[in-house]
Design a protein around this motif. Structure first.
Motif: not given
Ligand SMILES: C[S@@+](CC[C@H](N)C(=O)[O-])C[C@H]1O[C@@H](n2cnc3c(N)ncnc32)[C@H](O)[C@@H]1O
Length: 419
Positions: A42-43, A361, A357-359, A37, A34, A39-40, A353-354
């Protein structure tokens, strides 16, 4: 070729389960990153919808309609990180097919992610950053769309398709089942004669549309949308929005509280730098309102956003409010083209939000960017939903942070860039 492409595709096939095809089987989706953007764990860089879209195009024989010699123009819209365009490219290269694949995205960081992933896979970048949406879909015969978050964004994509794609285009819109509503079918039905939903697979579903309806000769695009004047702190403001502009032509409630707070805090005698950054400018509320609210400010608003539709809306909003000579709008990912220590004042209502998804980061990324771009003792003014509690992050990343105002929902803070 049949008129409108309606008879070319047997959409009854959508009544069957869709099995995995060659294109998805041979592609390593886990290799997609990603970046840039955040990265995590859950993404991910792809989801089940990407694979279902490609496999559905396969079962409808959309991709085998060319004999391999003739050019087949395929477009992917809102293709997050290349999970639609890159498997197609890899397959076309492996099988010496004459496919032209173009990826188009509202978000610059996502376009960059697609290009980065293409480089990693040794493929040419399918991204067409400089082209307008209608130019990208012009003459396309297959269009794969990851359903965007808002219906207005989908409408903009479908309208452009109806205006410019090939008469026999097949459009496939895919999404997570829980986010797909019947309104999507309705929008497709306005522009296409045949619209059919496929079976769900791994909680995703694809809706197919064929048979472009002819548009009236005097058809006027629905975009940009322009609002009647709205009142903010007693000042009338008109707003413009394109399909993917955050908040459409509404004044965001957090931004309203932010601007009211700035008025009370700065007062009429405040001195301002020559330029002020409106980071994540959205529909341009802040950029156009600030010079109206503070007539003593004679400099420029540097509005910036990674979204094409935000930048275009900010320009249009500035025109509507006779502020076009005061607002410079730039599409950029987190001010990446701004020099270090170049600005004195940044105003920010960060996204949280991304996609769906609430994010947190993405806000942290914009705080870090602000810390880089601010001069020593420069100021980042921020509004955020109080429950997100960014004060600690702002203290850590930017510098000493003071709470300036708080209401039931929002907090406004000022952070001083640590020398
Ligand atoms: C909450 S909205 C605020 C919009 C506008 N300033 C307002 O107040 O209505 C956040 C904005 O940040 C933008 N954004 C998200 N990621 C970004 C990035 N990496 N670089 C620049 N802008 C970004 C979004 O496109 C969105 O327009």
């Amino acid at each position: 070729m049949t008129d409108g492409g309606q008879d070319m595709y047997n959409l009854d096939l959508l009544g069957q389960d869709v099995s995995q095809g060659e294109i998805t089987r041979d592609f390593d989706f886990s290799a997609l990153s990603r970046w840039p953007e955040p990265e995590a764990d859950n993404l991910q860089g792809s989801d089940a919808t990407d694979e279902l879209l490609l496999d559905t195009a396969d079962i409808l024989s959309a991709l085998t309609r060319s004999n391999g010699q003739d050019e087949l123009r395929i477009v992917t819209l809102n293709d997050g990180f290349g999970a639609l365009s890159l498997p197609l490219q890899q397959f076309a290269r492996g099988n010496s097919l004459n496919w032209t694949i173009t990826a188009w995205n509202d978000s610059l960081s996502r376009e960059q992610a697609i290009s980065n992933n293409a480089t990693q896979l040794g493929l040419p970048s399918p991204v067409a950053t400089q082209l307008k949406l209608q130019e990208v879909v012009s003459g396309a015969v297959v269009i794969l769309i990851q359903a965007p978050r808002s219906l207005s964004e989908l409408r903009q994509l479908i309208e452009a398709t109806a205006l410019a794609a090939s008469a026999d285009v097949l459009v496939l819109v895919g999404g997570r089942q829980k986010y797909l509503t019947l309104s999507i079918n309705d929008v497709l039905g306005e522009y296409f004669n045949e619209v059919r939903a496929g079976r769900a697979r791994s909680k995703s579903r694809v809706i197919a549309a064929t048979g472009k309806r002819p548009l009236p000769e005097n058809y006027v695009s629905a975009f940009p949308v322009r609002s009647e004047p709205k009142t903010l702190a007693g000042i009338p403001l008109k707003l413009a929005a394109y399909g993917a502009t955050f908040g459409g032509t509404n004044i965001d409630p957090g931004t309203r509280f932010f601007l009211e707070t700035l008025k009370l805090t700065f007062g009429d005698s405040a001195e301002f730098p020559d330029s002020i950054v409106d980071l994540g400018c959205g529909n341009g509320t802040i950029s156009s309102f600030f010079p109206l609210q503070f007539p003593k400010f004679s400099g420029r608003m540097l509005a910036t956003d990674s979204s094409r539709d935000a930048v275009a809306a900010t320009q249009e909003t500035a025109i509507l409010n006779n502020e076009a000579d005061r607002v410079v709008a730039v599409r950029d990912d987190a001010m990446s083209t701004f020099p270090d220590k170049s600005e004195e004042l940044i105003l920010l209502n960060p996204p949280f939000h991304v996609g769906n998804t609430v994010d947190p980061n993405i806000a942290l990324k914009l705080f870090r960017a602000s810390a880089r771009v601010l001069k020593n003792n420069g100021e980042l003014w921020c509004v955020w939903n109080s429950h997100l509690n960014y004060k600690h992050d702002l203290n850590r990343i930017v510098g000493p942070t003071t709470e300036i105002a708080k209401n039931r929902k929002f907090t406004v803070t000022r952070s001083l860039k640590r020398a």
